[in-house]
Scaffold this motif. Sequence first.
Motif, PDB file in Angstrom:
ATOM      1  N   CYS A   1     -14.893 -37.635 -85.694  1.00 37.91           N
ATOM      2  CA  CYS A   1     -14.575 -38.085 -84.472  1.00 37.91           C
ATOM      3  C   CYS A   1     -13.404 -36.850 -84.080  1.00 37.91           C
ATOM      4  N   PHE A   2     -12.513 -37.114 -85.115  1.00 37.88           N
ATOM      5  CA  PHE A   2     -11.029 -36.576 -84.936  1.00 37.88           C
ATOM      6  C   PHE A   2     -11.306 -35.203 -84.730  1.00 37.88           C
ATOM      7  N   ILE A   3     -12.024 -34.543 -85.524  1.00 38.98           N
ATOM      8  CA  ILE A   3     -12.340 -33.050 -85.451  1.00 38.98           C
ATOM      9  C   ILE A   3     -12.626 -32.657 -83.958  1.00 38.98           C
ATOM     10  N   GLY A   4     -13.718 -33.480 -83.589  1.00 35.84           N
ATOM     11  CA  GLY A   4     -14.265 -33.206 -82.475  1.00 35.84           C
ATOM     12  C   GLY A   4     -13.610 -33.236 -81.189  1.00 35.84           C
ATOM     13  N   ALA A   5     -12.333 -34.455 -81.115  1.00 34.78           N
ATOM     14  CA  ALA A   5     -11.548 -34.642 -80.230  1.00 34.78           C
ATOM     15  C   ALA A   5     -10.581 -33.368 -80.300  1.00 34.78           C
ATOM     16  N   MET A   6     -10.132 -33.054 -81.378  1.00 40.76           N
ATOM     17  CA  MET A   6      -9.316 -31.697 -81.701  1.00 40.76           C
ATOM     18  C   MET A   6     -10.107 -30.483 -80.802  1.00 40.76           C
ATOM     19  N   GLY A   7     -11.485 -30.296 -81.041  1.00 42.07           N
ATOM     20  CA  GLY A   7     -12.013 -29.237 -80.634  1.00 42.07           C
ATOM     21  C   GLY A   7     -11.938 -29.424 -79.021  1.00 42.07           C
ATOM     22  N   LEU A   8     -12.185 -30.542 -78.306  1.00 39.55           N
ATOM     23  CA  LEU A   8     -11.771 -30.535 -76.925  1.00 39.55           C
ATOM     24  C   LEU A   8     -10.574 -30.375 -76.444  1.00 39.55           C
ATOM     25  N   ALA A   9      -9.381 -30.887 -77.173  1.00 42.63           N
ATOM     26  CA  ALA A   9      -8.091 -30.521 -77.088  1.00 42.63           C
ATOM     27  C   ALA A   9      -7.836 -28.819 -77.099  1.00 42.63           C
ATOM     28  N   ALA A  10      -8.467 -28.112 -77.774  1.00 41.61           N
ATOM     29  CA  ALA A  10      -8.284 -26.765 -78.127  1.00 41.61           C
ATOM     30  C   ALA A  10      -8.753 -26.085 -77.110  1.00 41.61           C
ATOM     31  N   GLN A  11      -9.936 -26.654 -76.494  1.00 39.54           N
ATOM     32  CA  GLN A  11     -10.467 -25.986 -75.352  1.00 39.54           C
ATOM     33  C   GLN A  11      -9.731 -25.952 -74.065  1.00 39.54           C
ATOM     34  N   LYS A  12      -9.192 -27.266 -73.903  1.00 37.55           N
ATOM     35  CA  LYS A  12      -8.175 -27.504 -72.784  1.00 37.55           C
ATOM     36  C   LYS A  12      -6.753 -26.547 -72.959  1.00 37.55           C
ATOM     37  N   MET A  13      -6.286 -26.206 -74.144  1.00 46.66           N
ATOM     38  CA  MET A  13      -5.237 -25.628 -74.406  1.00 46.66           C
ATOM     39  C   MET A  13      -5.459 -24.097 -74.561  1.00 46.66           C
ATOM     40  N   LYS A  14      -6.986 -23.902 -74.346  1.00 47.00           N
ATOM     41  CA  LYS A  14      -7.268 -22.395 -74.487  1.00 47.00           C
ATOM     42  C   LYS A  14      -6.933 -21.698 -75.910  1.00 47.00           C
ATOM     43  N   VAL A  15      -6.973 -22.485 -76.965  1.00 50.05           N
ATOM     44  CA  VAL A  15      -6.802 -21.942 -78.453  1.00 50.05           C
ATOM     45  C   VAL A  15      -8.113 -22.224 -79.001  1.00 50.05           C
ATOM     46  N   ALA A  16      -8.428 -21.269 -80.118  1.00 49.47           N
ATOM     47  CA  ALA A  16      -9.700 -21.591 -81.105  1.00 49.47           C
ATOM     48  C   ALA A  16      -9.299 -22.146 -82.105  1.00 49.47           C
ATOM     49  N   LEU A  17     -10.119 -23.331 -82.395  1.00 41.62           N
ATOM     50  CA  LEU A  17      -9.968 -24.189 -83.231  1.00 41.62           C
ATOM     51  C   LEU A  17     -10.798 -23.670 -84.492  1.00 41.62           C
ATOM     52  N   PRO A  18     -10.009 -23.399 -85.547  1.00 42.14           N
ATOM     53  CA  PRO A  18     -10.753 -22.719 -86.784  1.00 42.14           C
ATOM     54  C   PRO A  18     -11.976 -23.607 -87.135  1.00 42.14           C
TER      55      PRO A  18
END
Length: 138
Positions: free
Chosen positions: A57-74
Motif C-alpha cells: 500500500c505504501f508503494i502505491g501511495a508513493m506512486g500517487l505522490a510521484a504522479q502529483k510531483m510529476k516525477v517517475a517512481l522507479p
Amino acid sequence: MNQPEKVLYTGKTHTTGGRDGAARSSDGRLDVRLSGPGSAAPGTNPEQMLAAGWSACFIGAMGLAAQKMKVALPKDTAVDAEIDLAVTDGAYFLQARLNVSVPGVDAEVAQALVDAAHQTCPYSKATRGNIDVVIALV
C-alpha cells in the motif's frame, strides 16, 4: 470517523484457529495457513501479513505522490517492512519500521515522496498514533 463517499473495495476473510489456524478470503485468492511467530509449523503470521500489506500500500501511495510531483517512481522502488510483536509488563503491542528504497531518485525528492505517502497511505493512517513507526529512506 470519516463517512466514505464511496467504498472502493472490501476485503473479506474467514479465519479459524487463531495464530495456529487458517485464513481464506471470500474469493479464494488468499488461502493461508497460520502459525505463531518463530514457529517451525507451516504458515505465515499476522505480523508478516501486516508487513506485506502495508509495504504494498505504501508503494502505491508513493506512486500517487510521484504522479502529483510529476516525477517517475522507479519500478524497483521497494519497502522492507518490519513489524515487531512486543510485550511489556504482560501487555502485547506492535511497532513498525519501513525501510524505503527509491533507487536513482535524488534524496530530497525521495524523502518528499516518502513523507507524502506516509500522509496518504491508509495503513499509515490506521496506525498513526497507535503504534511506534519509524520510516527510513535507505
